[in-house]
Design a protein around this motif. Structure first.
Motif, PDB file in Angstrom:
ATOM      1  N   LYS A 147       0.739  -1.256  -0.003  1.00 13.17           N
ATOM      2  CA  LYS A 147       0.069  -0.010  -0.033  1.00 13.17           C
ATOM      3  C   LYS A 147       0.804   1.107   0.079  1.00 13.17           C
ATOM      4  CE  LYS A 147      -4.010  -2.042   2.283  1.00 13.17           C
ATOM      5  NZ  LYS A 147      -4.714  -2.158   3.668  1.00 13.17           N
ATOM      6  N   LEU A 148       1.998   1.174   0.729  1.00 13.23           N
ATOM      7  CA  LEU A 148       3.063   2.475   0.709  1.00 13.23           C
ATOM      8  C   LEU A 148       3.515   2.412  -0.843  1.00 13.23           C
ATOM      9  CD1 LEU A 148       4.809   1.863   4.027  1.00 13.23           C
ATOM     10  CD2 LEU A 148       2.982   3.462   3.372  1.00 13.23           C
ATOM     11  N   GLY A 149       3.593   1.628  -1.702  1.00 16.34           N
ATOM     12  CA  GLY A 149       3.973   1.451  -2.879  1.00 16.34           C
ATOM     13  C   GLY A 149       5.344   1.138  -2.969  1.00 16.34           C
ATOM     14  N   MET A 150       5.853   0.212  -2.027  1.00 19.08           N
ATOM     15  CA  MET A 150       7.178  -0.598  -2.025  1.00 19.08           C
ATOM     16  C   MET A 150       7.096  -1.766  -2.593  1.00 19.08           C
ATOM     17  SD  MET A 150       7.903  -0.161   2.141  1.00 19.08           S
ATOM     18  CE  MET A 150       9.462   0.713   2.259  1.00 19.08           C
ATOM     19  N   GLN A 151       8.100  -2.013  -3.206  1.00 23.11           N
ATOM     20  CA  GLN A 151       8.434  -3.341  -4.072  1.00 23.11           C
ATOM     21  C   GLN A 151       9.315  -4.266  -3.255  1.00 23.11           C
ATOM     22  OE1 GLN A 151       9.205  -1.756  -7.947  1.00 23.11           O
ATOM     23  NE2 GLN A 151       7.381  -1.578  -8.550  1.00 23.11           N
ATOM     24  N   PRO A 152       9.177  -5.641  -3.645  1.00 23.70           N
ATOM     25  CA  PRO A 152      10.261  -6.399  -2.950  1.00 23.70           C
ATOM     26  C   PRO A 152      11.510  -6.263  -3.465  1.00 23.70           C
ATOM     27  CG  PRO A 152       8.365  -7.430  -3.798  1.00 23.70           C
ATOM     28  CD  PRO A 152       8.264  -6.226  -4.283  1.00 23.70           C
ATOM     29  N   PHE A 153      12.387  -6.406  -2.612  1.00 23.36           N
ATOM     30  CA  PHE A 153      13.846  -5.922  -2.816  1.00 23.36           C
ATOM     31  C   PHE A 153      14.875  -7.384  -2.926  1.00 23.36           C
ATOM     32  CE2 PHE A 153      18.151  -4.828  -1.263  1.00 23.36           C
ATOM     33  CZ  PHE A 153      18.761  -3.946  -2.397  1.00 23.36           C
ATOM     34  N   CYS A 154      14.715  -8.095  -1.615  1.00 26.29           N
ATOM     35  CA  CYS A 154      15.456  -9.268  -1.670  1.00 26.29           C
ATOM     36  C   CYS A 154      14.817 -10.039  -0.409  1.00 26.29           C
ATOM     37  CB  CYS A 154      16.977  -8.922  -1.085  1.00 26.29           C
ATOM     38  SG  CYS A 154      17.384  -8.312   0.436  1.00 26.29           S
ATOM     39  N   GLU A 155      15.174 -11.389  -0.215  1.00 20.81           N
ATOM     40  CA  GLU A 155      14.742 -12.169   0.771  1.00 20.81           C
ATOM     41  C   GLU A 155      16.224 -12.688   1.621  1.00 20.81           C
ATOM     42  OE1 GLU A 155      12.428 -16.263   1.628  1.00 20.81           O
ATOM     43  OE2 GLU A 155      11.432 -14.462   0.307  1.00 20.81           O
ATOM     44  N   THR A 156      16.137 -12.808   2.786  1.00 23.38           N
ATOM     45  CA  THR A 156      17.385 -13.053   3.633  1.00 23.38           C
ATOM     46  C   THR A 156      17.060 -13.484   4.635  1.00 23.38           C
ATOM     47  OG1 THR A 156      19.542 -12.326   4.024  1.00 23.38           O
ATOM     48  CG2 THR A 156      17.879 -10.680   4.175  1.00 23.38           C
ATOM     49  N   VAL A 157      18.240 -13.936   5.608  1.00 21.14           N
ATOM     50  CA  VAL A 157      17.938 -14.329   7.195  1.00 21.14           C
ATOM     51  C   VAL A 157      18.302 -13.021   8.072  1.00 21.14           C
ATOM     52  CG1 VAL A 157      18.302 -16.029   8.795  1.00 21.14           C
ATOM     53  CG2 VAL A 157      18.259 -16.669   6.497  1.00 21.14           C
ATOM     54  N   ASP A 158      17.442 -13.014   8.938  1.00 20.18           N
ATOM     55  CA  ASP A 158      17.836 -11.976  10.151  1.00 20.18           C
ATOM     56  C   ASP A 158      18.954 -12.713  10.902  1.00 20.18           C
ATOM     57  OD1 ASP A 158      17.986 -10.442  12.410  1.00 20.18           O
ATOM     58  OD2 ASP A 158      16.084 -10.077  12.619  1.00 20.18           O
ATOM     59  N   PRO A 159      20.012 -12.100  11.150  1.00 19.14           N
ATOM     60  CA  PRO A 159      21.065 -12.798  11.784  1.00 19.14           C
ATOM     61  C   PRO A 159      21.069 -12.800  13.255  1.00 19.14           C
ATOM     62  CG  PRO A 159      21.989 -11.009  10.794  1.00 19.14           C
ATOM     63  CD  PRO A 159      20.554 -11.109  10.149  1.00 19.14           C
ATOM     64  N   SER A 160      19.868 -11.688  13.614  1.00 13.80           N
ATOM     65  CA  SER A 160      19.707 -11.804  15.196  1.00 13.80           C
ATOM     66  C   SER A 160      19.009 -12.902  15.744  1.00 13.80           C
ATOM     67  CB  SER A 160      19.026 -10.191  15.464  1.00 13.80           C
ATOM     68  OG  SER A 160      17.801 -10.064  15.010  1.00 13.80           O
ATOM     69  N   CYS A 161      18.060 -13.304  14.894  1.00 19.55           N
ATOM     70  CA  CYS A 161      17.208 -14.412  15.266  1.00 19.55           C
ATOM     71  C   CYS A 161      17.001 -15.847  14.399  1.00 19.55           C
ATOM     72  CB  CYS A 161      15.798 -13.727  15.627  1.00 19.55           C
ATOM     73  SG  CYS A 161      14.954 -13.213  13.852  1.00 19.55           S
ATOM     74  N   GLY A 162      17.849 -15.603  13.231  1.00 17.95           N
ATOM     75  CA  GLY A 162      17.624 -16.727  12.373  1.00 17.95           C
ATOM     76  C   GLY A 162      16.458 -17.015  11.648  1.00 17.95           C
ATOM     77  N   ARG A 163      15.576 -15.960  11.472  1.00 19.86           N
ATOM     78  CA  ARG A 163      14.322 -16.125  10.896  1.00 19.86           C
ATOM     79  C   ARG A 163      14.152 -15.470   9.323  1.00 19.86           C
ATOM     80  NH1 ARG A 163       9.111 -14.771  14.890  1.00 19.86           N
ATOM     81  NH2 ARG A 163       9.606 -16.570  16.251  1.00 19.86           N
ATOM     82  N   ARG A 164      13.879 -15.981   8.533  1.00 19.57           N
ATOM     83  CA  ARG A 164      13.743 -15.341   7.163  1.00 19.57           C
ATOM     84  C   ARG A 164      12.970 -14.259   7.224  1.00 19.57           C
ATOM     85  NH1 ARG A 164      16.737 -17.663   3.927  1.00 19.57           N
ATOM     86  NH2 ARG A 164      15.626 -16.677   2.162  1.00 19.57           N
ATOM     87  N   VAL A 165      13.617 -13.187   6.355  1.00 19.72           N
ATOM     88  CA  VAL A 165      12.833 -12.052   6.226  1.00 19.72           C
ATOM     89  C   VAL A 165      12.997 -11.378   4.759  1.00 19.72           C
ATOM     90  CG1 VAL A 165      13.401 -10.781   8.454  1.00 19.72           C
ATOM     91  CG2 VAL A 165      15.057 -10.635   6.576  1.00 19.72           C
ATOM     92  N   ARG A 166      11.639 -10.725   4.318  1.00 21.53           N
ATOM     93  CA  ARG A 166      11.839  -9.999   3.145  1.00 21.53           C
ATOM     94  C   ARG A 166      12.038  -8.841   3.288  1.00 21.53           C
ATOM     95  NH1 ARG A 166       6.787 -13.512   2.001  1.00 21.53           N
ATOM     96  NH2 ARG A 166       7.806 -15.322   0.933  1.00 21.53           N
ATOM     97  N   VAL A 167      12.823  -8.037   2.488  1.00 24.39           N
ATOM     98  CA  VAL A 167      13.169  -6.579   2.382  1.00 24.39           C
ATOM     99  C   VAL A 167      12.185  -5.847   1.013  1.00 24.39           C
ATOM    100  CG1 VAL A 167      14.778  -4.830   2.319  1.00 24.39           C
ATOM    101  CG2 VAL A 167      15.181  -7.115   3.468  1.00 24.39           C
ATOM    102  N   PHE A 168      11.557  -4.878   1.512  1.00 24.93           N
ATOM    103  CA  PHE A 168      10.702  -4.229   0.405  1.00 24.93           C
ATOM    104  C   PHE A 168      11.530  -2.797   0.235  1.00 24.93           C
ATOM    105  CE2 PHE A 168       8.125  -7.499   0.985  1.00 24.93           C
ATOM    106  CZ  PHE A 168       6.987  -7.462  -0.080  1.00 24.93           C
ATOM    107  N   GLU A 169      11.429  -2.160  -0.761  1.00 28.12           N
ATOM    108  CA  GLU A 169      11.967  -1.055  -0.887  1.00 28.12           C
ATOM    109  C   GLU A 169      11.130   0.012  -1.563  1.00 28.12           C
ATOM    110  OE1 GLU A 169      15.749  -0.546  -2.820  1.00 28.12           O
ATOM    111  OE2 GLU A 169      14.655  -1.239  -4.979  1.00 28.12           O
ATOM    112  N   LEU A 170      11.366   1.434  -1.119  1.00 32.35           N
ATOM    113  CA  LEU A 170      10.652   2.450  -2.093  1.00 32.35           C
ATOM    114  C   LEU A 170      11.590   3.479  -2.358  1.00 32.35           C
ATOM    115  CD1 LEU A 170       7.822   3.737  -2.854  1.00 32.35           C
ATOM    116  CD2 LEU A 170       7.919   4.990  -0.336  1.00 32.35           C
TER     117      LEU A 170
END
Length: 180
Positions: A147-170
Motif C-alpha cells: 500500500k505504501l508503494g514498496m516493491q520486493p527487494f530481496c529475501e534473506t535471514v535476520d542474523p539476530s534471530c535466524g528467521r527469514r525476512v523479506r526486504v521491500f524498498e521505496l
C-alpha cells in the motif's frame, strides 16, 4: 520537535507516560509474534527501546514516533524510521517499521501512520530510499508495504534471530510520482 497529524492519529515524540501502555503492547505474544525471535518484552526492555529511539532522533534527525489516537489520546503503538543495523547487508538504508496493539489492528491505522512517516522521511528529511523488513509469513505487514508503494527487494535471514525476512524498498522518485 517533529509532530505529524493524520485524520485519526497524532505521531509524536515519546513521553514518560508512554512506557506503561507500550509495555502492555510489548507483553502481548500475538503482537510480538513477528518481531525478532517472537519474545515479549517487559517494562524495562520497553523503556530501553524508547530511550534508544530518542537517541536516534538526536543523532539522525528521525526515529520512532509514538502513535496516539487523536479521538481518545490512547497510545496505539509506534511507527517510524530507524537504521536497520541488525541486517548489515541492506545498509546503508533507512527502515520504516510499525507496531500497534491488537485493539488497533484491522482499522488502517498502521497504513495511515506509515504513509505520514514515509512522506516525512522523503519530503522533510530528504531520504532517497526507504526499506521495510518483514519476517516471511507476516502478510499483514507486507500488505502495508505494498500500500505504501514498496516493491520486493530481496529475501534473506535476520542474523539476530535466524528467521527469514523479506526486504521491500521505496525510492523517493516513485513515491513523489505516486502521491501527485
Amino acid at each position: 520537535m517533529a509532530v505529524l497529524k493524520t485524520p485519526r492519529l497524532l505521531l509524536r515524540r515519546w513521553r514518560e507516560e508512554d512506557v506503561v501502555p507500550l509495555s502492555a503492547v510489548n507483553a502481548d505474544p500475538e503482537v510480538m509474534r513477528w518481531i525478532g525471535d517472537g519474545s515479549v518484552r517487559d517494562e524495562q526492555q520497553t523503556c530501553g527501546g524508547i530511550e534508544a529511539a530518542e537517541r536516534e532522533w538526536e543523532s539522525q534527525g528521525f526515529g520512532l514516533f509514538a502513535v496516539e489516537v487523536r479521538a481518545t489520546g490512547e497510545l496505539a503503538g509506534f511507527t517510524g524510521l530507524s537504521i536497520p543495523g541488525f541486517l548489515p547487508e541492506v545498509l546503508p538504508s533507512v527502515e520504516i517499521g510499525w507496531q500497534l496493539g491488537r485493539a488497533h489492528w484491522g482499522k488502517g491505522l498502521a497504513t495511515e501512520a506509515a504513509t505520514a512517516v514515509v512522506r516525512f522521511g522523503i519530503e522533510e528529511r530528504g531520504l532517497e530510499r526507504i526499506v521495510s523488513i518483514a519476517q516471511v509469513g507476516n502478510h499483514a505487514s507486507e500488505r502495508i508495504m505494498v500500500k505504501l508503494g514498496m516493491q520486493p527487494f530481496c529475501e534473506t535471514v535476520d542474523p539476530s534471530c535466524g528467521r527469514r525476512v523479506r526486504v521491500f524498498e521505496l525510492l523517493s522518485d516513485r513515491f513523489i510520482t505516486a502521491s501527485r
